[in-house]
Design a protein around this motif. Structure first.
Motif, PDB file in Angstrom:
ATOM      1  N   GLY A  46      58.140 -26.277 -33.833  1.00 47.54           N
ATOM      2  CA  GLY A  46      59.050 -25.573 -33.760  1.00 47.54           C
ATOM      3  C   GLY A  46      59.186 -24.115 -34.397  1.00 47.54           C
ATOM      4  N   VAL A  47      59.028 -24.030 -35.741  1.00 48.68           N
ATOM      5  CA  VAL A  47      59.080 -22.938 -36.254  1.00 48.68           C
ATOM      6  C   VAL A  47      57.960 -21.991 -36.203  1.00 48.68           C
ATOM      7  CG1 VAL A  47      58.905 -21.960 -38.761  1.00 48.68           C
ATOM      8  CG2 VAL A  47      60.324 -23.897 -38.313  1.00 48.68           C
ATOM      9  N   GLY A  48      56.703 -22.412 -35.990  1.00 52.89           N
ATOM     10  CA  GLY A  48      55.595 -21.792 -35.660  1.00 52.89           C
ATOM     11  C   GLY A  48      55.687 -21.022 -34.222  1.00 52.89           C
ATOM     12  N   VAL A  49      56.259 -21.773 -33.355  1.00 52.42           N
ATOM     13  CA  VAL A  49      56.254 -21.026 -32.041  1.00 52.42           C
ATOM     14  C   VAL A  49      57.371 -20.214 -31.950  1.00 52.42           C
ATOM     15  CG1 VAL A  49      57.126 -21.821 -29.807  1.00 52.42           C
ATOM     16  CG2 VAL A  49      55.333 -23.377 -30.656  1.00 52.42           C
ATOM     17  N   ALA A  50      58.531 -20.394 -32.709  1.00 51.34           N
ATOM     18  CA  ALA A  50      59.516 -19.486 -32.719  1.00 51.34           C
ATOM     19  C   ALA A  50      58.971 -18.076 -33.304  1.00 51.34           C
ATOM     20  CB  ALA A  50      60.672 -20.183 -33.660  1.00 51.34           C
ATOM     21  N   GLY A  51      58.102 -18.299 -34.649  1.00 54.57           N
ATOM     22  CA  GLY A  51      57.573 -16.990 -34.839  1.00 54.57           C
ATOM     23  C   GLY A  51      56.616 -16.390 -34.309  1.00 54.57           C
ATOM     24  N   ALA A  52      55.748 -17.116 -33.128  1.00 57.45           N
ATOM     25  CA  ALA A  52      55.109 -16.661 -32.202  1.00 57.45           C
ATOM     26  C   ALA A  52      55.805 -15.851 -31.232  1.00 57.45           C
ATOM     27  CB  ALA A  52      54.173 -17.551 -31.775  1.00 57.45           C
ATOM     28  N   GLY A  59      55.453 -37.020 -37.571  1.00 56.85           N
ATOM     29  CA  GLY A  59      56.815 -37.176 -36.900  1.00 56.85           C
ATOM     30  C   GLY A  59      57.518 -35.919 -37.010  1.00 56.85           C
ATOM     31  N   VAL A  60      58.740 -36.225 -37.637  1.00 53.98           N
ATOM     32  CA  VAL A  60      59.832 -35.178 -37.740  1.00 53.98           C
ATOM     33  C   VAL A  60      59.192 -33.983 -38.480  1.00 53.98           C
ATOM     34  CG1 VAL A  60      61.961 -34.481 -38.538  1.00 53.98           C
ATOM     35  CG2 VAL A  60      61.750 -36.739 -37.789  1.00 53.98           C
ATOM     36  N   GLY A  61      58.532 -33.795 -39.403  1.00 53.50           N
ATOM     37  CA  GLY A  61      58.025 -32.695 -39.897  1.00 53.50           C
ATOM     38  C   GLY A  61      56.973 -31.881 -39.256  1.00 53.50           C
ATOM     39  N   THR A  62      56.300 -32.703 -38.375  1.00 53.96           N
ATOM     40  CA  THR A  62      55.126 -32.068 -37.735  1.00 53.96           C
ATOM     41  C   THR A  62      56.137 -31.099 -36.458  1.00 53.96           C
ATOM     42  OG1 THR A  62      53.468 -33.541 -37.969  1.00 53.96           O
ATOM     43  CG2 THR A  62      53.469 -32.311 -36.062  1.00 53.96           C
ATOM     44  N   ARG A  63      56.862 -31.962 -35.856  1.00 54.47           N
ATOM     45  CA  ARG A  63      57.798 -31.226 -34.974  1.00 54.47           C
ATOM     46  C   ARG A  63      58.689 -30.082 -35.562  1.00 54.47           C
ATOM     47  NH1 ARG A  63      58.415 -36.814 -33.337  1.00 54.47           N
ATOM     48  NH2 ARG A  63      60.431 -36.823 -34.459  1.00 54.47           N
TER      49      ARG A  63
END
Length: 227
Positions: free
Chosen positions: A12-18, A4-8
């Motif tokens: 989001g953090v992973g995509v922002a880092g990429a 749920g929320v934790g996965t999202r």
């Protein structure tokens, strides 16, 4: 495992880092490159925690070693060999994961990757110099990893989705490393770094997806020559 929320949030953090790393890839400060490059793999590791069985543990180890490789390669040219070693061990971990599902020889499926390893070695060897042996060893290991991912297709122990995810991850990883090898040792490829990183992250995500669900241990592993 997170849901749920934790996965999202992790996504989001992973995509922002990429995205951040791609934005600073050519011009960013070293410390900013390091942080943004590490974030996608760190998020994948957190998403995988805790691994549930042997297959997932080996994949988790491969992700962790890949993160180490990312960090080492940001240390400059002098850290290329340690970084290469970390990624070689990551591929060994993925091989070990795939072998927990099936040890079937699948000789026919191995043939394309044997030819790929030979062709890549012939192409790269004249330009490698002192790096000839470690790079050739790396080529052999990643082609072995791709072969073992291919051997998963149709095996018991993983769902069809997980089999395809592992297989896609191996091919994407091979494509990313192939582009990188050409860029480093054959000829410059302007803009290739962006494709290399996107393929790399897609590969790691695919492999991580193959380890998200509980499964039974290998049935076909009981017979080393099972088809």
């Amino acid at each position: 495992m997170l849901t749920g929320v934790g996965t999202r949030i992790l996504a989001g953090v992973g995509v922002a880092g990429a995205v951040g790393f791609l934005l600073v890839l050519d011009t960013g400060r070293p410390e900013l490159r390091l942080v943004t490059k590490a974030l996608p793999m760190l998020c994948l590791l957190l998403w995988q925690w805790p691994p549930r069985e042997r297959y997932a543990w080996w994949v988790f180890a491969g992700l962790g070693l890949s993160l180490s490789g990312d960090v080492l390669l940001e240390g400059g040219p002098g850290m290329f060999l340690p970084g290469l070693g970390a990624f070689l061990l990551a591929h060994v971990s993925y091989i070990a994961a795939y072998l927990t599902v099936t040890r079937g020889l699948q000789a026919v499926r191995a043939l394309p990757f044997l030819l790929l390893a030979m062709s890549a070695s012939v192409l790269l060897w004249p330009s490698l110099g002192a790096m000839a042996l470690p790079v050739t060893a790396y080529v052999v290991v990643i082609c072995t990893m791709s072969w073992r991912a291919t051997a998963l297709l149709g095996a018991s122990g993983l769902s069809h989705f997980e089999q395809r995810a592992a297989f896609a991850g191996a091919l994407l990883f091979a494509a990313s490393d192939g582009l990188l090898a050409i860029k480093l040792f054959v000829r410059p490829l302007p803009g290739a770094s962006y494709a290399i990183m996107l393929l790399y992250w897609a590969a790691q995500l695919s492999i991580a997806l193959s380890a998200r669900g509980p499964r039974t241990e290998s049935v076909s592993a009981a017979h080393p020559l099972a088809s």
